[in-house]
Write a protein that holds these residues in place. Structure first.
Motif, short mmCIF file in Angstrom:
data_model
loop_
_atom_site.label_atom_id
_atom_site.label_comp_id
_atom_site.label_asym_id
_atom_site.label_seq_id
_atom_site.Cartn_x
_atom_site.Cartn_y
_atom_site.Cartn_z
N GLN A 276 0.87 -1.19 0.00
CA GLN A 276 0.00 0.00 0.00
C GLN A 276 0.90 1.23 0.00
O GLN A 276 1.98 1.19 0.58
CB GLN A 276 -0.81 0.07 1.31
CG GLN A 276 -1.76 -1.07 1.55
CD GLN A 276 -3.13 -0.82 0.96
OE1 GLN A 276 -3.41 0.25 0.42
NE2 GLN A 276 -3.98 -1.82 1.02
N LEU B 278 -13.22 -11.06 -9.16
CA LEU B 278 -14.61 -11.57 -9.13
C LEU B 278 -15.45 -10.78 -8.13
O LEU B 278 -16.54 -11.21 -7.77
CB LEU B 278 -14.61 -13.06 -8.77
CG LEU B 278 -13.90 -13.96 -9.79
CD1 LEU B 278 -13.77 -15.39 -9.26
CD2 LEU B 278 -14.65 -13.95 -11.12
N ILE C 120 -5.70 -12.04 -10.73
CA ILE C 120 -5.35 -13.05 -9.71
C ILE C 120 -6.57 -13.41 -8.86
O ILE C 120 -6.67 -13.00 -7.70
CB ILE C 120 -4.20 -12.58 -8.79
CG1 ILE C 120 -4.40 -11.12 -8.34
CG2 ILE C 120 -2.85 -12.75 -9.46
CD1 ILE C 120 -3.52 -10.71 -7.15
N1 LIG Z 1 -3.03 -6.06 -3.11
C1 LIG Z 1 -4.09 -6.05 -2.36
O1 LIG Z 1 -4.37 -5.09 -1.62
C2 LIG Z 1 -5.01 -7.23 -2.38
C3 LIG Z 1 -6.24 -7.17 -1.71
C4 LIG Z 1 -7.06 -8.31 -1.75
C5 LIG Z 1 -6.65 -9.44 -2.44
N2 LIG Z 1 -5.44 -9.46 -3.07
C6 LIG Z 1 -5.00 -10.66 -3.81
O2 LIG Z 1 -5.94 -10.94 -4.83
C7 LIG Z 1 -6.44 -12.26 -4.71
C8 LIG Z 1 -7.88 -12.29 -5.14
O3 LIG Z 1 -8.63 -11.28 -4.50
P1 LIG Z 1 -9.98 -11.62 -3.71
O4 LIG Z 1 -9.85 -12.94 -3.11
O5 LIG Z 1 -10.29 -10.47 -2.85
O6 LIG Z 1 -11.09 -11.56 -4.82
P2 LIG Z 1 -11.82 -12.49 -5.86
O7 LIG Z 1 -10.88 -13.32 -6.63
O8 LIG Z 1 -12.69 -11.53 -6.55
O9 LIG Z 1 -12.72 -13.41 -4.93
C9 LIG Z 1 -12.28 -14.65 -4.46
C10 LIG Z 1 -13.45 -15.40 -3.87
O10 LIG Z 1 -14.45 -15.56 -4.87
C11 LIG Z 1 -15.02 -16.85 -4.76
N3 LIG Z 1 -14.72 -17.57 -6.02
C12 LIG Z 1 -13.53 -17.69 -6.64
N4 LIG Z 1 -13.66 -18.41 -7.77
C13 LIG Z 1 -14.96 -18.73 -7.86
C14 LIG Z 1 -15.72 -19.47 -8.80
N5 LIG Z 1 -15.15 -19.99 -9.89
N6 LIG Z 1 -17.04 -19.63 -8.57
C15 LIG Z 1 -17.62 -19.11 -7.49
N7 LIG Z 1 -16.96 -18.39 -6.55
C16 LIG Z 1 -15.65 -18.21 -6.75
C17 LIG Z 1 -14.42 -17.53 -3.57
O11 LIG Z 1 -15.27 -17.28 -2.48
P3 LIG Z 1 -15.46 -18.39 -1.32
O12 LIG Z 1 -14.10 -18.52 -0.71
O13 LIG Z 1 -16.48 -17.77 -0.42
O14 LIG Z 1 -15.93 -19.63 -2.00
C18 LIG Z 1 -13.08 -16.79 -3.43
O15 LIG Z 1 -12.60 -16.82 -2.11
C19 LIG Z 1 -6.19 -12.64 -3.26
O16 LIG Z 1 -6.08 -14.03 -3.06
C20 LIG Z 1 -4.88 -11.93 -2.98
O17 LIG Z 1 -3.80 -12.72 -3.41
C21 LIG Z 1 -4.63 -8.38 -3.06
#
Ligand SMILES: NC(=O)c1ccc[n+]([C@@H]2O[C@H](COP(=O)([O-])OP(=O)(O)OC[C@H]3O[C@@H](n4cnc5c(N)ncnc54)[C@H](OP(=O)(O)O)[C@@H]3O)[C@@H](O)[C@H]2O)c1
Length: 323
Positions: free
Chosen positions: A131, A217, A287
């Motif tokens: 950040q 997502l 990602i």
């Molecule tokens: N740089 C930063 O500030 C920052 C902040 C946040 C995240 N990140 C990184 O970005 C990655 C992804 O972000 P995010 O986890 O917030 O968001 P995301 O990818 O939008 O959401 C992930 C969640 O969506 C659900 N999901 C994923 N694939 C799916 C599918 N095919 N069908 C249905 N539901 C699905 C799962 O929920 P359920 O677990 O409830 O099943 C999963 O935990 C993180 O793992 C991290 O490495 C970085």
């Protein structure tokens, strides 16, 4: 799934690293403990191993983790999985992040050995400032990162959640050290498109910095599953509170995602990811996070088709209408 489209790797910024357009975020591997207990359940290591295996089998070649994700828990779990699968360091790209809250740039050098300890033999291909909130200047932070490159402790440098100006300053500071700024990892999805209008995407393209979309997502909303009250009820409270305000305005987008998905024998989530990695050419990679094996499988398979221009435009338009 219609699998005619071959996965084409892209350069990570102006580095020599080649990444698949989708990597896997492993923040979910910190679930069940500390602040992440409020967001994700604990995932058994065997399941983490299977998630990583599924991602790799599907062609994904890189993973995103961070110090913040359980102070080593996510990094360690990722590496345990890679070791159990006997994946050589040379076959995988890993990005991690330094968390700057209440810290000066000096802590970048002071904490790197911990990152290396948790990554246990795997190279830090990319180290990011998580950040733009550290106590030191952006320039001092980039200098500290460049020192780590010079010392052979990391390969390349990135930032996360930086605005256009901070990114430009970071890029300039690294340029003075003869290094590229590889990425800016920011929130970006069909539901969160401010980087298109605040100058960030244009600046990244001008500088040759790859945009890595976190939250691609929108925490799972774009899969459509949380529109089912029974599924929503099972989400941990903190996440449910973040998801609920998005439910009312998203159905028109979800129904188009689902309609397009049928054509590709894919899912709404895969169409949302495919839009992200193609709508702006090669500028954006994503990602998605996975807490379940099928999610890693879907993430990888989302690289195996390409939406038509008309489909991308349609999603663009409906997404704008519901912002
Ligand atoms: N740089 C930063 O500030 C920052 C902040 C946040 C995240 N990140 C990184 O970005 C990655 C992804 O972000 P995010 O986890 O917030 O968001 P995301 O990818 O939008 O959401 C992930 C969640 O969506 C659900 N999901 C994923 N694939 C799916 C599918 N095919 N069908 C249905 N539901 C699905 C799962 O929920 P359920 O677990 O409830 O099943 C999963 O935990 C993180 O793992 C991290 O490495 C970085």
């Amino acid at each position: 799934m219609n699998n005619e489209y071959a996965i084409q790797k892209r350069r990570l910024g102006k580095t020599e690293i080649e990444i698949t357009p989708i990597g896997l975020g492993v923040m979910q591997f910190a679930g069940g403990k500390g602040m992440f207990k409020m967001m994700f359940p604990d995932i058994p290591q065997e399941q983490k191993n299977l998630i990583i295996k599924t991602a790799l089998d599907g062609g994904i070649n890189w993973f995103d983790t961070a110090e913040l994700y359980g102070r080593g828990r996510s990094e360690r779990s990722l590496v345990e999985a890679l070791k159990s699968l006997e994946v050589p360091d040379s076959e995988v790209i890993i990005g991690t992040k330094w968390f700057p809250m209440l810290r000066t740039a000096r802590s970048i050098g002071q904490t790197i050995d911990k990152r290396l300890f948790y990554l246990d033999g795997y190279t830090i291909d990319l180290h990011m400032v998580h950040q733009p909130m550290g106590l030191s200047s952006r320039e001092n932070e980039m200098d500290a990162m460049a020192d780590l490159v010079d010392a052979g402790k990391i390969r390349f440098v990135g930032v996360s959640n930086f605005g256009p100006e901070s990114m430009r300053r970071s890029h300039a500071a690294l340029e003075k050290r003869g290094l590229p700024l590889a990425v800016n990892q920011v929130e970006y999805s069909l539901l969160r498109r401010n980087i298109e209008t605040n100058g960030l995407l244009d600046t990244a393209r001008e500088l040759g910095v790859t945009i890595v979309a976190w939250g691609p997502l929108a925490s799972g909303i774009l899969s459509g599953k949380f529109h089912d009250p029974e599924v929503l009820a099972q989400a941990p409270t903190f996440r449910r509170r973040r998801l609920e305000p998005l439910l009312n305005r998203t159905p028109p987008l979800i129904s188009i995602l689902q309609e397009i998905a049928e054509k590709y024998q894919a899912t709404a989530a895969q169409v949302a990811l495919n839009w992200l990695i193609h709508f702006h050419g090669e500028s954006v990679v994503a990602i998605p996070g996975a807490s379940k094996v099928h999610q890693a499988q879907e993430a990888a398979a989302a690289m195996q088709f390409k939406l038509s221009s008309d489909e991308m435009e349609r999603l663009d338009q409906v997404s704008r209408e519901i912002q």
